[in-house]
Design a protein around this motif. Structure first.
Motif: not given
Length: 115
Positions: A107-115
Motif C-alpha cells: 500500500q505504501e508503494r502504491e501511495q508513492k506511485e500515485i504522488k
C-alpha cells in the motif's frame, strides 16, 4: 466498499457506466445500481467485474487494498508454503502478521506511485 471501488476502477479506466455495462452484457441502469450500492452483484457478476478490471474479488469487496490478483495470489501461496524460520515452526498467527506487514508495504508503494 464495492460501490466506491467499482466507480474508482471505472474512472481509472476512463470509461462510462454505459461502456462498462455494454462490455459486461448488462444494462447501464443495472451497472449504475451496483455503483450506487442499490444492488449487489451475484458471485458470477462479481467475478466478471474482477476479471474485467484485473483485480481480486477481495479488493472489490474491500477485504484487501491490494489490487493485483497475482500479487495477492502469490503472497497467499508463498505464506501457505512457509513452514519454519530460523529452525522454528511458523504459526498461522505468524503468517497472518507477515501477510499484513507485506500488504501494508505494498500500500505504501502504491501511495508513492500515485504522488
Amino acid at each position: 466498499m464495492l460501490p466506491e471501488r467499482l466507480k474508482t476502477l471505472r474512472l481509472e479506466a476512463k470509461m462510462t457506466q454505459k461502456e462498462i455495462a455494454e462490455k459486461q452484457g448488462i444494462s447501464q441502469q443495472a451497472y449504475a445500481q451496483f455503483e450506487q450500492g442499490k444492488s449487489i452483484p451475484n458471485t458470477k457478476r462479481l467475478q466478471a467485474f474482477s476479471d474485467f478490471f484485473n483485480v481480486s474479488t477481495d479488493y472489490l469487496l474491500g477485504n484487501t487494498d491490494i489490487k493485483s490478483k497475482t500479487l495477492e495470489t502469490d503472497l497467499n501461496k508463498t505464506l501457505d508454503n512457509v513452514r519454519s524460520f530460523d529452525g522454528k515452526p511458523i504459526t498461522d498467527a505468524d503468517r497472518e502478521t507477515i501477510r499484513e506487514i507485506l500488504k501494508r508495504r505494498q500500500q505504501e508503494r502504491e501511495q508513492k506511485e500515485i504522488k
